[in-house]
Design a protein around this motif. Structure first.
Motif, PDB file in Angstrom:
ATOM      1  N   GLU A 158       0.825  -1.238   0.091  1.00 24.99           N
ATOM      2  CA  GLU A 158       0.030  -0.026  -0.070  1.00 24.99           C
ATOM      3  C   GLU A 158       0.812   1.227  -0.096  1.00 24.99           C
ATOM      4  OE1 GLU A 158      -3.944   1.488   2.378  1.00 24.99           O
ATOM      5  OE2 GLU A 158      -2.548   0.757   3.334  1.00 24.99           O
ATOM      6  N   THR A 159       1.994   1.424   0.886  1.00 24.06           N
ATOM      7  CA  THR A 159       2.733   2.485   0.938  1.00 24.06           C
ATOM      8  C   THR A 159       3.596   2.748  -0.373  1.00 24.06           C
ATOM      9  OG1 THR A 159       3.108   2.125   3.291  1.00 24.06           O
ATOM     10  CG2 THR A 159       4.501   3.341   2.054  1.00 24.06           C
ATOM     11  N   ASP A 160       4.021   1.748  -1.063  1.00 26.43           N
ATOM     12  CA  ASP A 160       4.656   1.869  -2.355  1.00 26.43           C
ATOM     13  C   ASP A 160       3.687   2.322  -3.285  1.00 26.43           C
ATOM     14  OD1 ASP A 160       6.862   0.860  -1.100  1.00 26.43           O
ATOM     15  OD2 ASP A 160       6.926  -1.233  -2.045  1.00 26.43           O
ATOM     16  N   ALA A 161       2.381   1.868  -3.398  1.00 24.18           N
ATOM     17  CA  ALA A 161       1.487   2.217  -4.558  1.00 24.18           C
ATOM     18  C   ALA A 161       1.108   3.754  -4.266  1.00 24.18           C
ATOM     19  CB  ALA A 161       0.386   1.288  -4.328  1.00 24.18           C
ATOM     20  N   LEU A 162       1.059   4.063  -2.931  1.00 26.74           N
ATOM     21  CA  LEU A 162       0.570   5.560  -2.788  1.00 26.74           C
ATOM     22  C   LEU A 162       1.777   6.479  -3.161  1.00 26.74           C
ATOM     23  CD1 LEU A 162      -1.036   5.239   0.804  1.00 26.74           C
ATOM     24  CD2 LEU A 162      -2.182   5.777  -1.197  1.00 26.74           C
ATOM     25  N   ARG A 163       2.984   6.004  -2.722  1.00 30.26           N
ATOM     26  CA  ARG A 163       4.233   6.843  -3.273  1.00 30.26           C
ATOM     27  C   ARG A 163       4.426   6.963  -4.692  1.00 30.26           C
ATOM     28  NH1 ARG A 163       7.885   4.164   1.065  1.00 30.26           N
ATOM     29  NH2 ARG A 163       7.769   5.539   2.730  1.00 30.26           N
ATOM     30  N   ASN A 164       4.225   5.966  -5.396  1.00 29.41           N
ATOM     31  CA  ASN A 164       4.370   5.850  -6.754  1.00 29.41           C
ATOM     32  C   ASN A 164       3.070   6.179  -7.515  1.00 29.41           C
ATOM     33  OD1 ASN A 164       7.031   5.355  -6.367  1.00 29.41           O
ATOM     34  ND2 ASN A 164       6.286   3.273  -5.903  1.00 29.41           N
ATOM     35  N   ARG A 165       1.965   6.551  -6.952  1.00 27.08           N
ATOM     36  CA  ARG A 165       0.777   6.887  -7.418  1.00 27.08           C
ATOM     37  C   ARG A 165       0.433   5.837  -8.271  1.00 27.08           C
ATOM     38  NH1 ARG A 165       3.603  12.190  -7.922  1.00 27.08           N
ATOM     39  NH2 ARG A 165       2.806  13.462  -6.314  1.00 27.08           N
ATOM     40  N   HIS A 166       0.214   4.541  -8.125  1.00 25.94           N
ATOM     41  CA  HIS A 166      -0.062   3.422  -8.677  1.00 25.94           C
ATOM     42  C   HIS A 166      -1.576   3.263  -7.982  1.00 25.94           C
ATOM     43  CE1 HIS A 166       4.312   1.958  -9.294  1.00 25.94           C
ATOM     44  NE2 HIS A 166       3.810   2.662 -10.288  1.00 25.94           N
ATOM     45  N   LEU A 167      -2.259   2.551  -9.060  1.00 25.89           N
ATOM     46  CA  LEU A 167      -3.792   2.176  -8.576  1.00 25.89           C
ATOM     47  C   LEU A 167      -3.567   0.980  -7.883  1.00 25.89           C
ATOM     48  CD1 LEU A 167      -5.702   2.372 -12.228  1.00 25.89           C
ATOM     49  CD2 LEU A 167      -5.636   4.018 -10.409  1.00 25.89           C
ATOM     50  N   ARG A 217       1.057   5.409   7.511  1.00 24.47           N
ATOM     51  CA  ARG A 217      -0.292   6.337   8.222  1.00 24.47           C
ATOM     52  C   ARG A 217       0.089   7.678   7.483  1.00 24.47           C
ATOM     53  NH1 ARG A 217       1.373   7.806  13.594  1.00 24.47           N
ATOM     54  NH2 ARG A 217       2.285   9.192  12.528  1.00 24.47           N
ATOM     55  N   ASP A 218       1.467   8.047   7.618  1.00 19.49           N
ATOM     56  CA  ASP A 218       1.721   9.483   6.980  1.00 19.49           C
ATOM     57  C   ASP A 218       1.272   9.809   5.672  1.00 19.49           C
ATOM     58  OD1 ASP A 218       2.904   9.935   9.538  1.00 19.49           O
ATOM     59  OD2 ASP A 218       5.000   9.760   8.910  1.00 19.49           O
ATOM     60  N   LEU A 219       1.624   8.809   4.827  1.00 13.84           N
ATOM     61  CA  LEU A 219       1.064   8.576   3.390  1.00 13.84           C
ATOM     62  C   LEU A 219      -0.545   8.842   3.345  1.00 13.84           C
ATOM     63  CD1 LEU A 219       3.809   6.808   1.336  1.00 13.84           C
ATOM     64  CD2 LEU A 219       2.879   9.008   0.955  1.00 13.84           C
ATOM     65  N   LEU A 220      -1.053   7.752   4.073  1.00 12.98           N
ATOM     66  CA  LEU A 220      -2.480   7.908   3.911  1.00 12.98           C
ATOM     67  C   LEU A 220      -3.184   9.138   4.480  1.00 12.98           C
ATOM     68  CD1 LEU A 220      -3.196   4.152   5.373  1.00 12.98           C
ATOM     69  CD2 LEU A 220      -3.802   5.437   3.173  1.00 12.98           C
ATOM     70  N   GLU A 221      -2.516   9.776   5.524  1.00  6.19           N
ATOM     71  CA  GLU A 221      -2.865  11.150   6.120  1.00  6.19           C
ATOM     72  C   GLU A 221      -2.733  12.153   4.674  1.00  6.19           C
ATOM     73  OE1 GLU A 221      -0.789  11.824   9.581  1.00  6.19           O
ATOM     74  OE2 GLU A 221      -2.214  10.792  10.803  1.00  6.19           O
ATOM     75  N   LEU A 222      -1.486  12.228   4.020  1.00  2.00           N
ATOM     76  CA  LEU A 222      -1.197  12.992   3.087  1.00  2.00           C
ATOM     77  C   LEU A 222      -2.278  12.858   1.854  1.00  2.00           C
ATOM     78  CD1 LEU A 222       0.653  15.206   2.042  1.00  2.00           C
ATOM     79  CD2 LEU A 222       1.728  13.199   0.886  1.00  2.00           C
ATOM     80  N   HIS A 223      -2.565  11.793   1.464  1.00  2.00           N
ATOM     81  CA  HIS A 223      -3.619  11.396   0.383  1.00  2.00           C
ATOM     82  C   HIS A 223      -5.033  12.014   0.875  1.00  2.00           C
ATOM     83  CE1 HIS A 223      -1.378   9.516  -2.773  1.00  2.00           C
ATOM     84  NE2 HIS A 223      -0.502   9.316  -1.842  1.00  2.00           N
TER      85      HIS A 223
END
Length: 121
Positions: free
Chosen positions: A24-33, A80-86
């Motif tokens: 999940e973290t990698d997908a959020l970082r790289n903007r992958h579906l 959590r940090d990436l989820l909060e950002l998104h």
């Protein structure tokens, strides 16, 4: 020295949870579906497994397991940090769209009265 079966079970749970979080973290970082429903299901299942595994642990934990839990904490924090950002970005976009809709409605362009007028006979 024998290996505690509870610790082995916990290691497997931690492996699966960390794999899910990293995906999940990698997908959020790289903007992958990403199939968030599937990720949510996997995280829920891991939480259930983790709560069951923790109940069977001995009162004291060895250093290697403590280090593993610290690594999991770091993985959880990054996730959590990436989820909060998104989430903040999604809230900002929703606020902008909401304001645009209110502005469009206020100038009469999309007035409900336009759709209900009847043609003169």
């Amino acid at each position: 020295m024998s290996v505690n079966p509870s610790t082995v079970m916990l290691e497997g749970v931690l492996d699966r949870l960390e794999e899910t979080l990293t995906l999940e973290t990698d997908a959020l970082r790289n903007r992958h579906l990403l199939d968030f429903e599937e990720i949510s299901r996997r995280k829920s299942r891991s939480l259930l497994e983790l709560s069951r595994a923790v109940r069977t642990l001995p009162g004291t934990l060895e250093g290697a397991l403590l280090a593993r839990l610290a690594r999991l904490r770091a993985t959880l924090t990054a996730n959590r940090d990436l989820l909060e950002l998104h989430l903040a970005a999604a809230q900002e976009v929703a606020a902008i769209l909401g304001e645009a809709l209110r502005a469009a409605e206020s100038d009469g362009t999309y007035s409900a009265a336009l759709g209900t007028r009847r043609a003169a006979p």
